[in-house]
Design a protein around this motif. Sequence first.
Motif, PDB file in Angstrom:
ATOM      1  N   LEU A 155       0.828  -1.212   0.000  1.00 32.48           N
ATOM      2  CA  LEU A 155       0.000   0.000   0.000  1.00 32.48           C
ATOM      3  C   LEU A 155       0.861   1.261   0.000  1.00 32.48           C
ATOM      4  O   LEU A 155       0.525   2.254  -0.644  1.00 32.48           O
ATOM      5  CB  LEU A 155      -0.940   0.000   1.207  1.00 32.48           C
ATOM      6  CG  LEU A 155      -2.120  -0.972   1.150  1.00 32.48           C
ATOM      7  CD1 LEU A 155      -2.823  -1.030   2.499  1.00 32.48           C
ATOM      8  CD2 LEU A 155      -3.084  -0.600   0.044  1.00 32.48           C
ATOM      9  N   GLN A 156       1.965   1.214   0.713  1.00 34.45           N
ATOM     10  CA  GLN A 156       2.830   2.387   0.783  1.00 34.45           C
ATOM     11  C   GLN A 156       3.603   2.623  -0.511  1.00 34.45           C
ATOM     12  O   GLN A 156       4.107   3.716  -0.735  1.00 34.45           O
ATOM     13  CB  GLN A 156       3.784   2.260   1.971  1.00 34.45           C
ATOM     14  CG  GLN A 156       3.060   2.383   3.294  1.00 34.45           C
ATOM     15  CD  GLN A 156       3.936   2.092   4.495  1.00 34.45           C
ATOM     16  OE1 GLN A 156       4.856   1.291   4.425  1.00 34.45           O
ATOM     17  NE2 GLN A 156       3.631   2.740   5.612  1.00 34.45           N
ATOM     18  N   LYS A 157       3.682   1.598  -1.371  1.00 34.39           N
ATOM     19  CA  LYS A 157       4.375   1.732  -2.653  1.00 34.39           C
ATOM     20  C   LYS A 157       3.447   2.146  -3.799  1.00 34.39           C
ATOM     21  O   LYS A 157       3.883   2.305  -4.923  1.00 34.39           O
ATOM     22  CB  LYS A 157       5.030   0.400  -3.036  1.00 34.39           C
ATOM     23  CG  LYS A 157       6.254   0.067  -2.249  1.00 34.39           C
ATOM     24  CD  LYS A 157       6.856  -1.211  -2.795  1.00 34.39           C
ATOM     25  CE  LYS A 157       8.181  -1.523  -2.179  1.00 34.39           C
ATOM     26  NZ  LYS A 157       8.767  -2.745  -2.754  1.00 34.39           N
ATOM     27  N   VAL A 158       2.160   2.299  -3.510  1.00 34.53           N
ATOM     28  CA  VAL A 158       1.180   2.626  -4.546  1.00 34.53           C
ATOM     29  C   VAL A 158       1.585   3.910  -5.255  1.00 34.53           C
ATOM     30  O   VAL A 158       1.963   4.899  -4.629  1.00 34.53           O
ATOM     31  CB  VAL A 158      -0.227   2.767  -3.920  1.00 34.53           C
ATOM     32  CG1 VAL A 158      -1.198   3.407  -4.884  1.00 34.53           C
ATOM     33  CG2 VAL A 158      -0.751   1.420  -3.481  1.00 34.53           C
ATOM     34  N   ASN A 159       1.501   3.883  -6.573  1.00 32.43           N
ATOM     35  CA  ASN A 159       1.815   5.059  -7.388  1.00 32.43           C
ATOM     36  C   ASN A 159       0.585   5.967  -7.399  1.00 32.43           C
ATOM     37  O   ASN A 159      -0.413   5.668  -8.043  1.00 32.43           O
ATOM     38  CB  ASN A 159       2.186   4.615  -8.806  1.00 32.43           C
ATOM     39  CG  ASN A 159       2.633   5.753  -9.676  1.00 32.43           C
ATOM     40  OD1 ASN A 159       2.419   6.918  -9.355  1.00 32.43           O
ATOM     41  ND2 ASN A 159       3.249   5.422 -10.793  1.00 32.43           N
ATOM     42  N   VAL A 160       0.674   7.074  -6.681  1.00 34.19           N
ATOM     43  CA  VAL A 160      -0.476   7.970  -6.536  1.00 34.19           C
ATOM     44  C   VAL A 160      -0.817   8.730  -7.814  1.00 34.19           C
ATOM     45  O   VAL A 160      -1.886   9.328  -7.914  1.00 34.19           O
ATOM     46  CB  VAL A 160      -0.269   8.970  -5.369  1.00 34.19           C
ATOM     47  CG1 VAL A 160      -0.188   8.236  -4.059  1.00 34.19           C
ATOM     48  CG2 VAL A 160       0.940   9.843  -5.586  1.00 34.19           C
ATOM     49  N   SER A 161       0.056   8.703  -8.798  1.00 27.77           N
ATOM     50  CA  SER A 161      -0.230   9.414 -10.051  1.00 27.77           C
ATOM     51  C   SER A 161      -1.069   8.575 -11.007  1.00 27.77           C
ATOM     52  O   SER A 161      -1.516   9.072 -12.031  1.00 27.77           O
ATOM     53  CB  SER A 161       1.078   9.837 -10.732  1.00 27.77           C
ATOM     54  OG  SER A 161       1.822   8.702 -11.131  1.00 27.77           O
ATOM     55  N   LYS A 162      -1.301   7.317 -10.668  1.00 25.66           N
ATOM     56  CA  LYS A 162      -2.137   6.449 -11.519  1.00 25.66           C
ATOM     57  C   LYS A 162      -3.612   6.723 -11.254  1.00 25.66           C
ATOM     58  O   LYS A 162      -4.003   7.178 -10.180  1.00 25.66           O
ATOM     59  CB  LYS A 162      -1.835   4.971 -11.235  1.00 25.66           C
ATOM     60  CG  LYS A 162      -0.413   4.557 -11.511  1.00 25.66           C
ATOM     61  CD  LYS A 162      -0.244   4.220 -12.950  1.00 25.66           C
ATOM     62  CE  LYS A 162       1.180   3.735 -13.190  1.00 25.66           C
ATOM     63  NZ  LYS A 162       1.352   3.194 -14.481  1.00 25.66           N
ATOM     64  N   ALA A 163      -4.441   6.400 -12.226  1.00 23.99           N
ATOM     65  CA  ALA A 163      -5.887   6.598 -12.100  1.00 23.99           C
ATOM     66  C   ALA A 163      -6.475   5.639 -11.069  1.00 23.99           C
ATOM     67  O   ALA A 163      -5.897   4.593 -10.763  1.00 23.99           O
ATOM     68  CB  ALA A 163      -6.556   6.374 -13.453  1.00 23.99           C
ATOM     69  N   THR A 164      -7.635   5.999 -10.541  1.00 23.47           N
ATOM     70  CA  THR A 164      -8.321   5.119  -9.593  1.00 23.47           C
ATOM     71  C   THR A 164      -8.839   3.891 -10.325  1.00 23.47           C
ATOM     72  O   THR A 164      -9.001   3.894 -11.548  1.00 23.47           O
ATOM     73  CB  THR A 164      -9.511   5.838  -8.931  1.00 23.47           C
ATOM     74  OG1 THR A 164     -10.440   6.200  -9.941  1.00 23.47           O
ATOM     75  CG2 THR A 164      -9.069   7.059  -8.158  1.00 23.47           C
ATOM     76  N   GLY A 165      -9.131   2.861  -9.561  1.00 25.15           N
ATOM     77  CA  GLY A 165      -9.679   1.637 -10.135  1.00 25.15           C
ATOM     78  C   GLY A 165     -11.186   1.713 -10.225  1.00 25.15           C
ATOM     79  O   GLY A 165     -11.791   2.786 -10.085  1.00 25.15           O
ATOM     80  N   LEU A 166     -11.814   0.561 -10.416  1.00 20.17           N
ATOM     81  CA  LEU A 166     -13.274   0.509 -10.520  1.00 20.17           C
ATOM     82  C   LEU A 166     -13.961   0.941  -9.227  1.00 20.17           C
ATOM     83  O   LEU A 166     -15.112   1.354  -9.248  1.00 20.17           O
ATOM     84  CB  LEU A 166     -13.720  -0.909 -10.891  1.00 20.17           C
ATOM     85  CG  LEU A 166     -13.284  -1.403 -12.272  1.00 20.17           C
ATOM     86  CD1 LEU A 166     -13.667  -2.864 -12.465  1.00 20.17           C
ATOM     87  CD2 LEU A 166     -13.884  -0.542 -13.363  1.00 20.17           C
ATOM     88  N   ASP A 167     -13.264   0.830  -8.113  1.00 17.33           N
ATOM     89  CA  ASP A 167     -13.835   1.200  -6.820  1.00 17.33           C
ATOM     90  C   ASP A 167     -13.798   2.714  -6.561  1.00 17.33           C
ATOM     91  O   ASP A 167     -14.374   3.199  -5.589  1.00 17.33           O
ATOM     92  CB  ASP A 167     -13.128   0.475  -5.686  1.00 17.33           C
ATOM     93  CG  ASP A 167     -11.619   0.697  -5.700  1.00 17.33           C
ATOM     94  OD1 ASP A 167     -11.146   1.614  -6.400  1.00 17.33           O
ATOM     95  OD2 ASP A 167     -10.921  -0.060  -5.019  1.00 17.33           O
ATOM     96  N   ASN A 168     -13.115   3.451  -7.418  1.00 15.02           N
ATOM     97  CA  ASN A 168     -12.973   4.910  -7.293  1.00 15.02           C
ATOM     98  C   ASN A 168     -12.307   5.358  -5.992  1.00 15.02           C
ATOM     99  O   ASN A 168     -12.526   6.481  -5.541  1.00 15.02           O
ATOM    100  CB  ASN A 168     -14.323   5.615  -7.466  1.00 15.02           C
ATOM    101  CG  ASN A 168     -14.795   5.582  -8.895  1.00 15.02           C
ATOM    102  OD1 ASN A 168     -13.994   5.683  -9.820  1.00 15.02           O
ATOM    103  ND2 ASN A 168     -16.084   5.416  -9.085  1.00 15.02           N
TER     104      ASN A 168
END
Length: 83
Positions: free
Chosen positions: A37-50
């Motif tokens: 979770l801490q490595k998640v790329n925040v510049s990517k778009a959200t998933g289907l869950d928004n």
Amino acid sequence: MVSKIPTEETDPIEYVNKATLKFAIMPVTPSQVKKSLQKVNVSKATGLDNISKRILKIAAPVIHKQFTYIFSLSIRQSTLPDD
């Protein structure tokens, strides 16, 4: 080695039956989930869950144990949660 290759036609199913056909997914640990979770790329778009990736990353220290429970339960039961 060449002498070990069968010259007659062999049914390929014979080889499949001899193989071990097992597949397992190992349970995840809270530290693995938190780290992911801490490595998640925040510049990517959200998933289907928004759900914002930035929120997931910020909330990782608080939510990682609950996520671990959900992931582990899914693995144990061989099921995925519904939408």
